[in-house]
Design a protein around this motif. Structure first.
Motif, short mmCIF file in Angstrom:
data_model
loop_
_atom_site.label_atom_id
_atom_site.label_comp_id
_atom_site.label_asym_id
_atom_site.label_seq_id
_atom_site.Cartn_x
_atom_site.Cartn_y
_atom_site.Cartn_z
N ASN A 193 21.81 19.08 38.26
CA ASN A 193 20.28 19.43 37.80
C ASN A 193 19.44 18.11 37.57
O ASN A 193 18.31 18.42 37.59
N LYS A 194 20.27 17.29 36.71
CA LYS A 194 19.43 15.99 36.72
C LYS A 194 18.92 15.31 38.10
O LYS A 194 17.86 14.92 37.96
N ALA A 195 19.58 15.44 39.00
CA ALA A 195 19.52 14.69 40.18
C ALA A 195 18.14 15.60 40.93
O ALA A 195 17.38 15.16 41.33
N LYS A 196 18.35 17.01 40.74
CA LYS A 196 17.39 17.85 41.20
C LYS A 196 15.98 17.71 40.43
O LYS A 196 14.89 17.54 40.92
N ASP A 197 15.86 17.52 39.15
CA ASP A 197 14.92 17.10 38.33
C ASP A 197 14.26 15.83 38.84
O ASP A 197 12.99 15.70 38.90
N HIS A 198 15.07 14.78 39.09
CA HIS A 198 14.50 13.61 39.59
C HIS A 198 13.87 13.80 40.89
O HIS A 198 12.69 13.04 41.12
N LEU A 199 14.40 14.53 41.86
CA LEU A 199 13.88 14.55 43.33
C LEU A 199 12.62 15.44 42.96
O LEU A 199 11.45 14.96 43.55
N GLN A 200 12.57 16.36 42.16
CA GLN A 200 11.16 17.15 42.17
C GLN A 200 10.27 16.12 41.52
O GLN A 200 8.92 15.98 41.88
N VAL A 254 2.63 11.31 24.24
CA VAL A 254 3.36 11.20 25.68
C VAL A 254 2.96 9.81 26.08
O VAL A 254 3.73 9.22 26.81
N CYS A 255 1.56 9.52 26.18
CA CYS A 255 1.09 8.31 26.81
C CYS A 255 1.61 7.22 26.05
O CYS A 255 1.86 6.16 26.78
N ARG A 256 1.44 7.20 24.89
CA ARG A 256 1.90 6.15 23.92
C ARG A 256 3.35 5.95 24.50
O ARG A 256 3.84 4.55 24.62
N LEU A 257 4.35 6.93 24.42
CA LEU A 257 5.73 6.58 24.48
C LEU A 257 5.62 5.95 26.33
O LEU A 257 6.71 4.96 26.31
N SER A 290 10.77 6.29 29.72
CA SER A 290 10.71 7.32 30.83
C SER A 290 10.38 8.57 30.29
O SER A 290 10.49 8.67 29.09
N PRO A 291 9.98 9.41 31.25
CA PRO A 291 9.48 10.97 30.74
C PRO A 291 10.74 11.54 30.01
O PRO A 291 10.54 12.30 28.99
N GLU A 292 11.89 11.18 30.70
CA GLU A 292 12.97 11.98 29.92
C GLU A 292 13.36 11.53 28.75
O GLU A 292 13.54 12.18 27.87
N GLU A 293 13.02 10.11 28.42
CA GLU A 293 13.38 9.57 26.98
C GLU A 293 12.27 10.35 25.88
O GLU A 293 12.55 10.43 24.99
N ALA A 294 10.98 10.26 26.62
CA ALA A 294 9.78 10.74 25.72
C ALA A 294 10.16 12.26 25.33
O ALA A 294 9.72 12.84 24.44
N ALA A 295 10.69 13.17 26.55
CA ALA A 295 10.96 14.54 26.19
C ALA A 295 12.08 14.47 24.92
O ALA A 295 11.81 15.39 24.28
N THR A 310 7.37 19.62 30.98
CA THR A 310 6.17 19.50 30.11
C THR A 310 5.75 18.24 29.96
O THR A 310 4.66 17.97 29.92
N VAL A 311 6.76 17.15 29.70
CA VAL A 311 6.21 15.94 29.44
C VAL A 311 5.69 15.24 30.76
O VAL A 311 4.71 14.59 31.02
N TYR A 312 6.29 15.46 31.94
CA TYR A 312 5.80 15.15 33.03
C TYR A 312 4.30 15.52 33.34
O TYR A 312 3.39 14.80 33.78
N THR A 313 4.12 16.91 33.24
CA THR A 313 2.57 17.55 33.06
C THR A 313 1.70 16.85 32.46
O THR A 313 0.53 16.40 32.67
N GLN A 314 2.02 16.73 31.07
CA GLN A 314 1.09 16.02 29.98
C GLN A 314 0.86 14.58 30.32
O GLN A 314 -0.20 13.98 30.08
#
Length: 171
Positions: free
Chosen positions: A65-72, A122-125, A132-137, A146-150
């Motif tokens: 799932n992590k790899a698929k999220d990364h690819l997406q 999100v932008c500050r982080l 990374s967006p994952e760390e921000a999430a 959601t973080v990627y979209t924001q």
């Protein structure tokens, strides 16, 4: 709930397998290493849902799932937006990246601090603290997608604010 010692044993036992699952999907050694760490972090944070006797399958599913999220997310970064055909041919960086490179750190920080939520945090982080967006999430308690979209929308708003110059009325 699984103990820290037992989780450490699982990491030692399955780290090569989890890495292999990630590498098979992303085909990038550095990304696979990062995804392996993310998979074990996620597994640790959700260790109470570990089905006894199914540790191997559970960890492989998290890794996949992590790899698929990364690819997406990588696909989203390559997506062509209207009017950005030259970007698709590799001739020009995204408009947000160009504006951010031309702007000073102080201008960017000021613009980020004047943004409205949910984009400011999100932008500050991601842009100021370079997380990374994952760390921000994880830090914000929001889903990664959601973080990627924001972040994407926040970068667009930031670009518009920086292009306007001194007027940083970011919605």
């Amino acid at each position: 709930m699984i103990t820290r010692e037992r989780f450490t044993e699982l990491v030692l036992q399955y780290e090569r397998l989890v890495y292999t699952v990630c590498f098979q999907l992303v085909r990038d050694a550095a990304a696979a290493e990062d995804l392996t760490q993310e998979a074990f972090l996620s597994a640790y944070l959700h260790r109470e849902s570990l089905p006894e006797g199914y540790e191997r399958q559970w960890l492989c599913r998290i890794a996949a799932n992590k790899a698929k999220d990364h690819l997406q997310s990588a696909w989203n970064r390559r997506a062509v937006l209207p009017g950005e055909e030259e970007l698709a041919r590799g001739l020009a960086p995204p408009a947000e990246e160009t504006v951010l490179r031309r702007s000073t750190a102080a201008e960017i920080l000021k613009a980020v601090e004047e943004m409205k939520e949910p984009y400011r945090q999100v932008c500050r982080l991601c842009l100021v603290e370079e997380r990374s967006p994952e760390e921000a999430a994880l830090a914000l308690g929001r889903p990664v997608k959601t973080v990627y979209t924001q972040l994407s929308r926040g970068k667009r708003l930031l670009r518009e604010a920086l292009e306007r110059g001194g007027r940083h009325d970011i919605s």
